[in-house]
Design a protein around this motif. Sequence first.
Motif, PDB file in Angstrom:
ATOM      1  N   ALA A 169       0.732  -1.282   0.027  1.00 33.79           N
ATOM      2  CA  ALA A 169      -0.087  -0.083  -0.134  1.00 33.79           C
ATOM      3  C   ALA A 169       0.804   1.329   0.033  1.00 33.79           C
ATOM      4  CB  ALA A 169      -0.995  -0.028   1.247  1.00 33.79           C
ATOM      5  N   THR A 170       2.322   1.131  -0.412  1.00 34.95           N
ATOM      6  CA  THR A 170       2.963   2.264  -0.193  1.00 34.95           C
ATOM      7  C   THR A 170       2.428   3.290  -1.373  1.00 34.95           C
ATOM      8  OG1 THR A 170       5.160   3.119  -0.440  1.00 34.95           O
ATOM      9  CG2 THR A 170       4.453   1.313  -1.940  1.00 34.95           C
ATOM     10  N   LEU A 171       2.809   4.570  -1.355  1.00 36.00           N
ATOM     11  CA  LEU A 171       2.430   5.668  -2.272  1.00 36.00           C
ATOM     12  C   LEU A 171       3.618   6.291  -2.829  1.00 36.00           C
ATOM     13  CD1 LEU A 171      -0.478   7.445   0.003  1.00 36.00           C
ATOM     14  CD2 LEU A 171      -0.716   5.873  -1.698  1.00 36.00           C
ATOM     15  N   GLU A 172       4.836   5.694  -2.374  1.00 36.84           N
ATOM     16  CA  GLU A 172       6.094   6.215  -2.997  1.00 36.84           C
ATOM     17  C   GLU A 172       6.070   5.819  -4.314  1.00 36.84           C
ATOM     18  OE1 GLU A 172       9.690   5.437  -0.902  1.00 36.84           O
ATOM     19  OE2 GLU A 172       8.496   5.215   1.273  1.00 36.84           O
ATOM     20  N   PRO A 173       6.705   6.933  -5.300  1.00 42.93           N
ATOM     21  CA  PRO A 173       6.638   6.726  -6.561  1.00 42.93           C
ATOM     22  C   PRO A 173       8.029   5.931  -6.855  1.00 42.93           C
ATOM     23  CG  PRO A 173       7.518   9.048  -6.118  1.00 42.93           C
ATOM     24  CD  PRO A 173       6.904   8.462  -4.894  1.00 42.93           C
ATOM     25  N   GLY A 174       7.776   4.880  -7.854  1.00 43.93           N
ATOM     26  CA  GLY A 174       8.852   3.964  -8.342  1.00 43.93           C
ATOM     27  C   GLY A 174       8.959   2.752  -7.329  1.00 43.93           C
ATOM     28  N   ARG A 175       7.990   2.574  -6.252  1.00 41.64           N
ATOM     29  CA  ARG A 175       8.000   1.464  -5.398  1.00 41.64           C
ATOM     30  C   ARG A 175       6.933   0.313  -5.997  1.00 41.64           C
ATOM     31  NH1 ARG A 175       9.283   2.379  -0.315  1.00 41.64           N
ATOM     32  NH2 ARG A 175       8.498   0.178   0.199  1.00 41.64           N
ATOM     33  N   ASP A 176       7.438  -0.802  -5.800  1.00 44.46           N
ATOM     34  CA  ASP A 176       6.481  -1.948  -6.258  1.00 44.46           C
ATOM     35  C   ASP A 176       6.951  -3.141  -5.399  1.00 44.46           C
ATOM     36  OD1 ASP A 176       7.669  -3.969  -8.372  1.00 44.46           O
ATOM     37  OD2 ASP A 176       8.057  -1.849  -9.081  1.00 44.46           O
ATOM     38  N   PRO A 177       6.136  -4.180  -5.204  1.00 44.77           N
ATOM     39  CA  PRO A 177       6.612  -5.255  -4.573  1.00 44.77           C
ATOM     40  C   PRO A 177       7.980  -6.190  -5.025  1.00 44.77           C
ATOM     41  CG  PRO A 177       4.371  -5.213  -4.483  1.00 44.77           C
ATOM     42  CD  PRO A 177       4.778  -4.143  -5.309  1.00 44.77           C
ATOM     43  N   LEU A 178       7.813  -6.117  -6.288  1.00 45.20           N
ATOM     44  CA  LEU A 178       8.822  -6.763  -7.511  1.00 45.20           C
ATOM     45  C   LEU A 178      10.350  -6.074  -7.050  1.00 45.20           C
ATOM     46  CD1 LEU A 178       7.058  -7.986 -10.542  1.00 45.20           C
ATOM     47  CD2 LEU A 178       7.765  -9.264  -8.159  1.00 45.20           C
ATOM     48  N   ALA A 179      10.201  -4.898  -7.140  1.00 46.96           N
ATOM     49  CA  ALA A 179      11.360  -3.764  -6.996  1.00 46.96           C
ATOM     50  C   ALA A 179      11.764  -3.889  -5.765  1.00 46.96           C
ATOM     51  CB  ALA A 179      11.165  -2.675  -7.541  1.00 46.96           C
ATOM     52  N   ASP A 180      10.904  -4.148  -4.677  1.00 48.20           N
ATOM     53  CA  ASP A 180      11.528  -3.933  -3.448  1.00 48.20           C
ATOM     54  C   ASP A 180      12.532  -5.082  -2.965  1.00 48.20           C
ATOM     55  OD1 ASP A 180      10.372  -1.603  -3.205  1.00 48.20           O
ATOM     56  OD2 ASP A 180       8.769  -2.227  -1.775  1.00 48.20           O
ATOM     57  N   ILE A 181      11.732  -6.337  -3.515  1.00 49.34           N
ATOM     58  CA  ILE A 181      12.438  -7.605  -3.224  1.00 49.34           C
ATOM     59  C   ILE A 181      13.810  -7.674  -4.087  1.00 49.34           C
ATOM     60  CG2 ILE A 181      12.092 -10.255  -3.487  1.00 49.34           C
ATOM     61  CD1 ILE A 181       9.061  -9.821  -3.067  1.00 49.34           C
ATOM     62  N   ASP A 182      13.671  -7.358  -5.087  1.00 52.26           N
ATOM     63  CA  ASP A 182      14.823  -7.230  -6.080  1.00 52.26           C
ATOM     64  C   ASP A 182      16.048  -6.464  -5.264  1.00 52.26           C
ATOM     65  OD1 ASP A 182      13.941  -8.987  -7.890  1.00 52.26           O
ATOM     66  OD2 ASP A 182      13.256  -7.520  -9.098  1.00 52.26           O
ATOM     67  N   ALA A 183      15.599  -5.334  -4.797  1.00 53.53           N
ATOM     68  CA  ALA A 183      16.723  -4.508  -4.172  1.00 53.53           C
ATOM     69  C   ALA A 183      17.257  -5.140  -2.969  1.00 53.53           C
ATOM     70  CB  ALA A 183      15.985  -3.029  -3.801  1.00 53.53           C
ATOM     71  N   ILE A 184      16.281  -5.677  -2.083  1.00 55.80           N
ATOM     72  CA  ILE A 184      16.685  -6.424  -0.868  1.00 55.80           C
ATOM     73  C   ILE A 184      17.558  -7.645  -1.089  1.00 55.80           C
ATOM     74  CG2 ILE A 184      15.888  -7.515   1.325  1.00 55.80           C
ATOM     75  CD1 ILE A 184      15.436  -4.727   1.215  1.00 55.80           C
ATOM     76  N   GLU A 185      17.145  -8.261  -2.167  1.00 56.22           N
ATOM     77  CA  GLU A 185      17.963  -9.553  -2.619  1.00 56.22           C
ATOM     78  C   GLU A 185      19.201  -9.143  -3.035  1.00 56.22           C
ATOM     79  OE1 GLU A 185      17.740 -12.708  -2.461  1.00 56.22           O
ATOM     80  OE2 GLU A 185      15.705 -12.740  -1.474  1.00 56.22           O
ATOM     81  N   SER A 186      19.550  -8.066  -3.620  1.00 59.15           N
ATOM     82  CA  SER A 186      20.806  -7.602  -4.044  1.00 59.15           C
ATOM     83  C   SER A 186      21.621  -7.387  -2.908  1.00 59.15           C
ATOM     84  CB  SER A 186      20.558  -6.295  -4.979  1.00 59.15           C
ATOM     85  OG  SER A 186      21.937  -5.836  -5.374  1.00 59.15           O
ATOM     86  N   GLU A 187      21.133  -6.697  -1.989  1.00 56.53           N
ATOM     87  CA  GLU A 187      21.913  -6.290  -0.697  1.00 56.53           C
ATOM     88  C   GLU A 187      22.461  -7.620   0.062  1.00 56.53           C
ATOM     89  OE1 GLU A 187      23.120  -3.217  -0.143  1.00 56.53           O
ATOM     90  OE2 GLU A 187      21.804  -2.769  -2.306  1.00 56.53           O
ATOM     91  N   LEU A 188      21.398  -8.361   0.135  1.00 58.02           N
ATOM     92  CA  LEU A 188      21.720  -9.584   0.878  1.00 58.02           C
ATOM     93  C   LEU A 188      22.942 -10.344   0.288  1.00 58.02           C
ATOM     94  CD1 LEU A 188      18.091 -10.949   1.862  1.00 58.02           C
ATOM     95  CD2 LEU A 188      19.892  -9.794   3.190  1.00 58.02           C
ATOM     96  N   ALA A 189      22.690 -10.452  -1.391  1.00 60.42           N
ATOM     97  CA  ALA A 189      23.693 -10.970  -2.135  1.00 60.42           C
ATOM     98  C   ALA A 189      25.238 -10.466  -1.898  1.00 60.42           C
ATOM     99  CB  ALA A 189      23.242 -11.025  -3.494  1.00 60.42           C
ATOM    100  N   GLN A 190      25.101  -9.274  -1.743  1.00 61.52           N
ATOM    101  CA  GLN A 190      26.464  -8.510  -1.555  1.00 61.52           C
ATOM    102  C   GLN A 190      26.905  -8.609  -0.236  1.00 61.52           C
ATOM    103  OE1 GLN A 190      26.677  -4.326  -3.043  1.00 61.52           O
ATOM    104  NE2 GLN A 190      24.549  -4.692  -3.973  1.00 61.52           N
ATOM    105  N   TYR A 191      26.072  -8.829   0.731  1.00 65.72           N
ATOM    106  CA  TYR A 191      26.683  -9.186   2.145  1.00 65.72           C
ATOM    107  C   TYR A 191      26.920 -10.337   2.044  1.00 65.72           C
ATOM    108  CZ  TYR A 191      26.738  -9.069   7.100  1.00 65.72           C
ATOM    109  OH  TYR A 191      27.370  -9.271   8.368  1.00 65.72           O
TER     110      TYR A 191
END
Length: 489
Positions: free
Chosen positions: A247-269
């Motif tokens: 239910a976020t109202l932030e522009p450019g945010r959607d569930p798929l993009a959020d998960i991809d961003a978090i997975e990228s950080e976890l992979a880098q860690y």
Amino acid sequence: MTTFVDRVVLHMQAGDGGHGCVSIHREKFKPFGGPDGGNGGHGGSVSLVVDPQVTTLLDFHFRPHLKADNGKGGAGSNRDGANGRDLVIKVPNGTVVQSLDGEVLADLVGVGTTFEAARGGRGGRGNASLANARRKAPGFAELGEPGDKLDVVLELKSVADVGLVGFPSAGKSSLISVISAAKPKIADYPFTTLVPNLGVVRVDNHTFTVADVPGLIPGAATGKGLGLEFLRHVERCAVLVHVVDTATLEPGRDPLADIDAIESELAQYGGLADRPRLVALNKVDVPDGKDLADIVRPDLEARGFRVFDVSSATREGLRELTYAMAQLVDEGRRAAPPAEPTRVVIRPKAVDDAGFTVEAEPDGSYTVRGSRPERWVKQTNFDNDEAVGFLADRLARLGVEEKLAKAGAQAGDLVRIGEREFDWQPTLYAGVDFVPGNRGTDVRLEDKSTRPSAADRLEARKARRRRPEDEIEGTPETPADDQDDLDDE
């Protein structure tokens, strides 16, 4: 509000050992009743122990210097000094002890797990313990050993079965507050959660812990935002749950993009690729959130994720989500290798292992390394010639002089043992049977050119015996000492 601290630098000092005592028993009609100096007490050690009541390293942030008690010195009448009290430091479960250069010294997981970080120094022996058939009344005692000094880094990594990860304000704190008894701070602005929150979840006969990790953003693996401060708290989690705000109202945010961003950080860690994932599409109680969840669910399932529509407000879908968590945690526990029993491995010392080494340095000096020689040097009072002679005997019996000679050391060469440096003077007397002279002295350390002859010393002693009793100075000598001086000559 309590401040959460999960990384501190500690400066630990174990207690020093107490000095041994030099004492001679005296009573009426027994002016020389033998040595009765007691031993010094051992210094206290510094240990870390896991305590379930401790959840932060905050106390050490304000009190980084810790020191155990010193041992007490020995006393006459064979009274040993008291041992110093050990210092026991209570730390949270999951504390990792590292050296300043990053080497892991201990990983403290499990209530009661203990690690001795700094060992207290040994107490020195008094002259009563040093007496033997040849040296009946030693005029010296051993000094106490200094305690260990150690600087360490304590780093807390939360011990949890399930880790909730996601962007700020995704609803992680609300979710953990309704599935457990945890009461995290909840507000309608980003980065409300500044500390990891732990909650215990019970599902039928399953019990597991859930960690609410503070919000991650792109660049967290390189330190952006809260960054590495809290990524370490997901290392021990067996299951990761992506909490996504539908239910976020932030522009450019959607569930798929959020998960991809978090997975990228976890992979880098790194180190988290094998952890099973679940996806919780949160805030489906909002009409727009429910519609977006229906749209992205097929794409997420196509990626292999198990997806759950949940709402912390209405508690929709929470039962299914917690059962899925419990199932994965149970599978992980069954798949984990059984704990191996503690085995004591005894490695006998090699036949040719002397317990020390002699190394020739480029500057022409020689360094003796070994636990026993270094400890003996620390325990020696170099202001007392008899103590120095006793050290020479011990080193000779251990074979130090022989190895120095084989290494090419010459008289006058610089020799280092521990923190002490010596001008090496090999002597034929070291290590052989000889009868000591007056207490506190050693004839082997006297200058032969200025030393009076044995005959002169014999005449001087006879003259002292002919003087009145109240004029005699020093310690009475026995007739056997006269013959000993002649033999030394």
